[in-house]
Design a protein around this motif. Structure first.
Motif, PDB file in Angstrom:
ATOM      1  N   LYS A 299      21.681 -23.599  -1.648  1.00  0.00           N
ATOM      2  CA  LYS A 299      22.524 -22.691  -2.185  1.00  0.00           C
ATOM      3  C   LYS A 299      21.798 -21.327  -2.345  1.00  0.00           C
ATOM      4  O   LYS A 299      22.429 -20.282  -2.242  1.00  0.00           O
ATOM      5  CB  LYS A 299      22.701 -23.074  -3.808  1.00  0.00           C
ATOM      6  N   THR A 341      26.383 -16.794  13.802  1.00  0.00           N
ATOM      7  CA  THR A 341      26.901 -18.022  13.282  1.00  0.00           C
ATOM      8  C   THR A 341      26.344 -18.459  12.092  1.00  0.00           C
ATOM      9  O   THR A 341      26.835 -18.760  10.973  1.00  0.00           O
ATOM     10  CB  THR A 341      26.876 -19.084  14.177  1.00  0.00           C
ATOM     11  N   MET A 342      25.032 -17.669  11.812  1.00  0.00           N
ATOM     12  CA  MET A 342      24.254 -18.301  10.631  1.00  0.00           C
ATOM     13  C   MET A 342      24.371 -17.102   9.621  1.00  0.00           C
ATOM     14  O   MET A 342      23.972 -17.524   8.286  1.00  0.00           O
ATOM     15  CB  MET A 342      22.863 -18.892  10.908  1.00  0.00           C
ATOM     16  N   ILE A 349      26.920 -21.249   4.125  1.00  0.00           N
ATOM     17  CA  ILE A 349      28.075 -20.961   5.406  1.00  0.00           C
ATOM     18  C   ILE A 349      29.473 -20.361   4.636  1.00  0.00           C
ATOM     19  O   ILE A 349      30.141 -19.736   5.058  1.00  0.00           O
ATOM     20  CB  ILE A 349      27.704 -21.777   6.296  1.00  0.00           C
ATOM     21  N   SER A 350      29.694 -21.166   3.561  1.00  0.00           N
ATOM     22  CA  SER A 350      30.846 -20.642   2.916  1.00  0.00           C
ATOM     23  C   SER A 350      31.191 -19.571   2.303  1.00  0.00           C
ATOM     24  O   SER A 350      32.166 -19.037   1.874  1.00  0.00           O
ATOM     25  CB  SER A 350      31.087 -21.761   1.610  1.00  0.00           C
ATOM     26  N   GLU A 351      30.085 -18.853   2.242  1.00  0.00           N
ATOM     27  CA  GLU A 351      30.164 -17.372   1.878  1.00  0.00           C
ATOM     28  C   GLU A 351      30.306 -16.454   2.813  1.00  0.00           C
ATOM     29  O   GLU A 351      30.112 -15.225   2.542  1.00  0.00           O
ATOM     30  CB  GLU A 351      28.915 -16.766   1.070  1.00  0.00           C
ATOM     31  N   LYS A 352      30.278 -16.720   3.950  1.00  0.00           N
ATOM     32  CA  LYS A 352      30.451 -16.001   5.227  1.00  0.00           C
ATOM     33  C   LYS A 352      31.645 -15.362   5.170  1.00  0.00           C
ATOM     34  O   LYS A 352      32.740 -15.766   4.809  1.00  0.00           O
ATOM     35  CB  LYS A 352      30.353 -16.820   6.625  1.00  0.00           C
ATOM     36  N   PRO A 353      31.507 -13.744   5.381  1.00  0.00           N
ATOM     37  CA  PRO A 353      32.838 -13.027   5.115  1.00  0.00           C
ATOM     38  C   PRO A 353      33.921 -13.254   6.445  1.00  0.00           C
ATOM     39  O   PRO A 353      33.305 -13.660   7.655  1.00  0.00           O
ATOM     40  CB  PRO A 353      32.292 -11.602   4.932  1.00  0.00           C
ATOM     41  N   ILE A 354      34.974 -13.178   6.208  1.00  0.00           N
ATOM     42  CA  ILE A 354      36.272 -13.433   7.266  1.00  0.00           C
ATOM     43  C   ILE A 354      36.952 -12.245   7.311  1.00  0.00           C
ATOM     44  O   ILE A 354      37.263 -11.222   6.432  1.00  0.00           O
ATOM     45  CB  ILE A 354      36.864 -14.761   6.830  1.00  0.00           C
ATOM     46  N   ARG A 362      35.174 -12.652   1.713  1.00  0.00           N
ATOM     47  CA  ARG A 362      34.623 -14.077   1.363  1.00  0.00           C
ATOM     48  C   ARG A 362      36.000 -15.003   1.748  1.00  0.00           C
ATOM     49  O   ARG A 362      36.969 -14.744   1.174  1.00  0.00           O
ATOM     50  CB  ARG A 362      34.065 -14.619   0.290  1.00  0.00           C
ATOM     51  N   VAL A 363      35.791 -16.174   2.313  1.00  0.00           N
ATOM     52  CA  VAL A 363      36.829 -16.931   2.722  1.00  0.00           C
ATOM     53  C   VAL A 363      37.253 -17.457   1.460  1.00  0.00           C
ATOM     54  O   VAL A 363      38.542 -17.599   1.096  1.00  0.00           O
ATOM     55  CB  VAL A 363      36.596 -18.187   3.399  1.00  0.00           C
ATOM     56  N   ASP A 364      36.556 -17.586   0.529  1.00  0.00           N
ATOM     57  CA  ASP A 364      36.995 -18.257  -0.968  1.00  0.00           C
ATOM     58  C   ASP A 364      37.756 -17.228  -1.707  1.00  0.00           C
ATOM     59  O   ASP A 364      38.826 -17.366  -2.211  1.00  0.00           O
ATOM     60  CB  ASP A 364      35.651 -18.776  -1.842  1.00  0.00           C
ATOM     61  N   GLY A 367      41.153 -16.843   0.099  1.00  0.00           N
ATOM     62  CA  GLY A 367      41.966 -18.088  -0.010  1.00  0.00           C
ATOM     63  C   GLY A 367      42.573 -18.032  -1.451  1.00  0.00           C
ATOM     64  O   GLY A 367      43.814 -18.270  -1.554  1.00  0.00           O
ATOM     65  N   ALA A 368      41.676 -17.637  -2.439  1.00  0.00           N
ATOM     66  CA  ALA A 368      41.963 -17.682  -3.987  1.00  0.00           C
ATOM     67  C   ALA A 368      43.313 -16.539  -3.917  1.00  0.00           C
ATOM     68  O   ALA A 368      44.289 -16.714  -4.703  1.00  0.00           O
ATOM     69  CB  ALA A 368      41.182 -17.447  -4.835  1.00  0.00           C
ATOM     70  N   LEU A 370      45.145 -15.469  -1.617  1.00  0.00           N
ATOM     71  CA  LEU A 370      46.428 -15.749  -0.940  1.00  0.00           C
ATOM     72  C   LEU A 370      47.095 -16.876  -1.704  1.00  0.00           C
ATOM     73  O   LEU A 370      48.448 -16.949  -2.004  1.00  0.00           O
ATOM     74  CB  LEU A 370      46.206 -16.458   0.408  1.00  0.00           C
TER      75      LEU A 370
ATOM     76  N   PHE B 176      32.511 -23.933   9.043  1.00  0.00           N
ATOM     77  CA  PHE B 176      33.198 -22.712   8.295  1.00  0.00           C
ATOM     78  C   PHE B 176      34.689 -22.821   8.845  1.00  0.00           C
ATOM     79  O   PHE B 176      35.275 -22.784   7.828  1.00  0.00           O
ATOM     80  CB  PHE B 176      32.630 -21.682   9.239  1.00  0.00           C
ATOM     81  N   HIS B 179      36.080 -25.361   6.549  1.00  0.00           N
ATOM     82  CA  HIS B 179      36.313 -24.769   5.162  1.00  0.00           C
ATOM     83  C   HIS B 179      37.568 -23.785   5.017  1.00  0.00           C
ATOM     84  O   HIS B 179      38.111 -23.683   4.070  1.00  0.00           O
ATOM     85  CB  HIS B 179      35.129 -23.867   5.008  1.00  0.00           C
ATOM     86  N   TRP B 183      41.524 -24.086   3.032  1.00  0.00           N
ATOM     87  CA  TRP B 183      42.310 -23.202   2.238  1.00  0.00           C
ATOM     88  C   TRP B 183      43.701 -23.016   2.620  1.00  0.00           C
ATOM     89  O   TRP B 183      44.731 -22.880   2.210  1.00  0.00           O
ATOM     90  CB  TRP B 183      41.845 -21.897   2.221  1.00  0.00           C
TER      91      TRP B 183
END
Ligand code: HEM
Ligand code: SF4
Ligand code: SF4
Lengths: 404, 222
Positions: A299, A341-342, A349-354, A362-364, A367-368, A370, B176, B179, B183
């Motif tokens: 984490k 990539t890292m 890695i799931s906190e990587k911005p998109i 953040r992807v999450d 995603g949330a 959307l 990634f 992941h 979604w």
């Protein structure tokens, strides 16, 4: 039945290693004849630096095991170590920070790996040589002439391809890294890339890569042995050279050119914190209770699950420690394009911005958001459908629907 | 009164496939999010705990089942003895009907789209899209699994998809992408469940129950 198969297996394995041993001996005899003579006696050097015979033997055992060879190869490893300084090496520096050379050459107390690296026969090394200017250039030309097809070319640093390579010029004649790389590697017996810069471009090639820097393989389209890492462990380089001296060729490589004996498994596969990962015990913030107990750094952004390297097994500084043991996650430094990539290096890695075009999230969160928008849309749609009686036969025109 | 007849729309195979897929996808989303954002299990000794281990175990079991369920679904699309529906995934090529359907679904027109294929144009895009998303999660999932379990069938499957790992730029990117597609699948699930109920309410054909009993109840001339 089982016994027969065991016996068969054992005889196969020992047959294989006998063959390998013969091949190794033949090759070392040939090397003995062909290599230039040693400048100093290796035994003397060890004595001078305070390495006892016993320490040297311990080192050969460790190195034999690291190379994934059975113990019968220990004498061969020792013999190869004695010949280590006889192998002519041309060491080129391109776009990089010289950190790899630094980490190899500056050690507080010497171990055998460091001594080997100190005594390596550098015909040309831009940082270490005393010569400069035209004299240095002459040294390089002499090395290429004296040992054509015999020397090993070691490259530290990426090649900037932009502007026809003119982002990086070296020496009195102003040759580009691209020209020099082509010239030297074409005459070398083998090319070894030291560090992630020469392997994959590393930070020079990180986005936006203004100089269009590339790793040697991609820049010159040649096959190289990639000792990846930022910096790599000296042992991975020494072991690869020893393998070359013992078997006359480079060790088996993975699909990215990294020796399998060193880069065949992930950090996560050998990490001493792995039981905490499986148990579900994570460091939640720097210096918390979990950190004191040595829990898993997942984490905190540990990239060990995505990184192939043997750091956990051989460690750094004569086995003293390594990054995860010291309390920070792995950054993935042996992987191509790891800065991109890292990232983010201290977050999972799931906190990587998109995103792009100036908008990132953040992807999450995205995603949330959307999903939330979809649910709001659904509620509105459902409400409207009910309010309008959508799709239902209308009282005023009962027949129209059923004819469609 | 409506006069409706029962028409068998879904074979038993498709229905079984559908509900196993539902269970797998829900299981995968839950365990997947734990893997992405684990919480620390506070009590007890390390040696007695294996929470992440079990989460990953369950994820992989569901993942492997989903992989086979997916392959079975593709097989049925081409070789089902009841109704091979691969052509129905092309319903969207009927642009006029597509437009009619969009207007009807956006509640701006009362004109219902025609019933030419097993799926309406929008459904064909959505279900085709789901299969495409499954291709991505299955391939990235098999890579992530093969990294650790390299024997037997997994090893063979991993060897087949390994080049994709390098092509995508390493395991971090693979993870990634896995992941991100989680979604997209969640979005699909939310909209899909709503649309199924909506369709059931608006068309009164028993859409929801059809995935259990296999039959829809349609007016003869529809
Ligand atoms: C609906 C389908 C699926 C969903 C929603 C899903 C979701 C997830 C999520 C959210 C993660 C964590 C990613 C992260 O850390 O950012 C994950 C990891 C993973 N998934 Fe899936 N997944 C699905 C299908 C599969 C399939 C089909 C397989 C394999 C056959 C699979 C194998 C894995 C593996 C091996 C990991 C990594 C576990 C680890 O490294 O410890 N997944 N999944
Ligand atoms: S610290 Fe990193 S490499 Fe070690 S178990 Fe945790 S995630 Fe894996
Ligand atoms: S632990 Fe990771 S970041 Fe550190 S040196 Fe090893 S591979 Fe590189």
């Amino acid at each position: 039945m089982g016994k027969d198969r065991d016996a068969e297996y054992r005889s196969k394995v020992s047959g294989y290693y006998h063959q390998l041993m013969e091949q190794c001996q033949a090759n070392m005899d040939r090397m003995d004849r062909e290599l230039p003579r040693a400048r100093e006696d290796f035994g003397e050097i060890l004595k001078e630096r305070g390495v006892t015979r016993r320490n040297f033997l311990k080192w050969t055992s460790a190195m034999t095991a690291a190379l994934m060879l059975p113990p019968i190869f220990k004498p061969m490893v020792a013999r190869a170590a004695e010949n280590f300084s006889r192998l002519p090496v041309v060491w080129l520096h391109f776009a990089e920070c010289t950190g790899c050379s630094e980490s190899f050459l500056r050690t507080s107390y010497p171990n055998v790996d460091d001594i080997l690296l100190d005594t390596i026969s550098l015909e040309y090394h831009e940082t270490l040589m005393a010569a400069a200017g035209y004299q240095a250039e002459a040294n390089l030309e002499k090395a290429l002439k004296d040992f054509p097809g015999k020397f090993v070319c070691v490259i530290e640093g990426a090649i900037p391809m932009g502007l026809d390579g003119k982002y990086l010029t070296l020496g009195p004649k102003g040759k580009t890294a691209l020209e020099l790389g082509r010239e030297v590697t074409s005459k070398a017996a083998a090319t070894i890339c030291i560090g992630s810069c020469s392997c994959f471009g590393n930070i020079q090639a990180a986005k936006p890569n203004p100089t269009d820097a590339k790793g040697i393989r991609d820049a010159l389209h040649i096959s190289t042995v990639n000792i990846a890492g930022c910096p790599p462990s000296p042992q991975n380089f020494v072991g690869t050279i020893l393998h070359f001296l013992m078997f006359g060729g480079m060790p088996p490589l993975d699909s990215l050119g990294r020796p399998v004996w060193a880069y065949g498994k992930r950090i996560h596969d050998y990490c001493e914190r792995r039981p905490h990962y499986d148990a579900g015990e994570y460091v939640e913030e720097w210096g918390d209770d979990g950190a004191k107990k040595g829990w898993c750094l997942y984490k905190m952004g540990c990239k060990g699950p995505y990184t192939y390297s043997n750091c956990a097994r051989i460690r750094f500084n004569d086995g003293m420690s390594w990054p995860i043991m010291a309390g920070h996650g792995c950054m993935g430094c042996t992987e191509p394009a790891f800065w991109d990539t890292m990232a983010p290096l201290e977050k999972p890695i799931s906190e990587k911005p998109i995103g792009g075009w100036g908008v990132t999230a953040r992807v999450d969160s995205l995603g949330a958001a959307l999903t939330g928008a979809a649910i709001v849309g659904i509620a509105a749609h459902a409400g409207l459908t009910a309010a309008k009686g959508h799709g239902q036969p209308k009282k005023a025109e009962p027949d129209k629907e059923s004819h469609e | 009164m409506d006069t409706r007849t029962a028409i068998k729309e879904w074979s038993l195979a498709i229905r079984v496939n559908h509900w196993i897929m539902v269970i797998c996808i829900f299981g995968l989303i839950i365990t997947g999010f734990y893997i992405a954002h684990p919480f620390t299990v506070p009590a007890g000794e390390t040696i007695d705990k294996f929470f992440m281990g079990y989460a990953r175990f369950v994820h992989l079991i569901f993942g492997v089942i989903l992989t086979f369920i997916f392959l079975w679904r593709v097989y049925l699309a081409f070789f089902s003895r009841f109704h091979a529906d691969w052509k129905d995934f092309l319903a969207w090529t009927d642009w006029k009907n597509f437009w009619t359907q969009i207007k009807f679904y956006l509640l701006v027109s009362e004109k219902k789209p025609e019933h030419k294929f097993l799926y309406g144009p929008l459904q064909s895009v959505a279900y085709g899209g789901l299969l495409a998303m499954l291709v991505v999660v299955v391939i990235t999932g098999v890579i992530l699994m093969g990294v650790e379990y390299s024997l037997g069938v997994t090893g063979v499957a991993y060897a087949a998809v390994k080049p994709i790992q390098n092509m995508l730029g390493g395991l971090a990117t693979v993870r990634f992408i896995h992941h991100i597609f989680t979604w997209l699948i969640i979005l699909f699930v939310v909209v899909h469940i709503y649309m199924a109920f909506w369709y059931d309410v608006v068309f009164k054909e028993g859409t929801i129950s059809s995935m259990v009993g296999g039959r829809v109840f349609r007016k003869p001339h529809d």
